[in-house]
Scaffold this motif. Structure first.
Motif, PDB file in Angstrom:
ATOM      1  N   UNK A 254       0.846  -1.182   0.000  1.00 23.21           N
ATOM      2  CA  UNK A 254       0.000   0.000   0.000  1.00 23.21           C
ATOM      3  C   UNK A 254       0.883   1.233   0.000  1.00 23.21           C
ATOM      4  N   UNK A 255       0.575   2.145  -0.910  1.00 23.20           N
ATOM      5  CA  UNK A 255       1.313   3.399  -0.971  1.00 23.20           C
ATOM      6  C   UNK A 255       0.379   4.543  -0.593  1.00 23.20           C
ATOM      7  N   UNK A 256       0.973   5.600  -0.079  1.00 24.45           N
ATOM      8  CA  UNK A 256       0.200   6.767   0.313  1.00 24.45           C
ATOM      9  C   UNK A 256      -0.035   7.696  -0.868  1.00 24.45           C
ATOM     10  N   UNK A 257       0.965   7.780  -1.752  1.00 21.75           N
ATOM     11  CA  UNK A 257       0.878   8.696  -2.889  1.00 21.75           C
ATOM     12  C   UNK A 257       1.466   7.999  -4.119  1.00 21.75           C
ATOM     13  N   UNK A 258       0.722   8.028  -5.222  1.00 24.13           N
ATOM     14  CA  UNK A 258       1.233   7.527  -6.497  1.00 24.13           C
ATOM     15  C   UNK A 258       1.398   8.708  -7.429  1.00 24.13           C
ATOM     16  N   UNK A 259       2.592   8.843  -7.999  1.00 22.44           N
ATOM     17  CA  UNK A 259       2.889   9.937  -8.917  1.00 22.44           C
ATOM     18  C   UNK A 259       2.923   9.345 -10.317  1.00 22.44           C
TER      19      UNK A 259
END
Length: 63
Positions: free
Chosen positions: A55-60
């Motif tokens: 799980x990631x908090x932010x995907x760029x």
């Protein structure tokens, strides 16, 4: 202190295009196949081992 997980999502097509451009800009004599034969398999292996299910908090989105 922060504890955030980032993922930069770049397609292999975009990465290959950038590789070719940098290679030409710096006069890198290696063939473009270096990307296909070395970089791409390593990238895919890395994603299988480290990116799936995390799980990631932010995907760029990058390219």
């Amino acid at each position: 202190m922060f504890d955030l997980r980032f993922e930069i999502d770049t397609s292999p097509t975009t990465a290959r295009t950038r590789f070719v451009k940098r290679k030409e800009e710096v006069g890198d004599p290696r063939p473009v196949e270096v990307f296909d034969d070395i970089w791409l398999p390593a990238f895919q292996r890395y994603r299988e081992e480290h990116s799936s299910g995390v799980e990631v908090d932010i995907t760029i989105k990058n390219g």
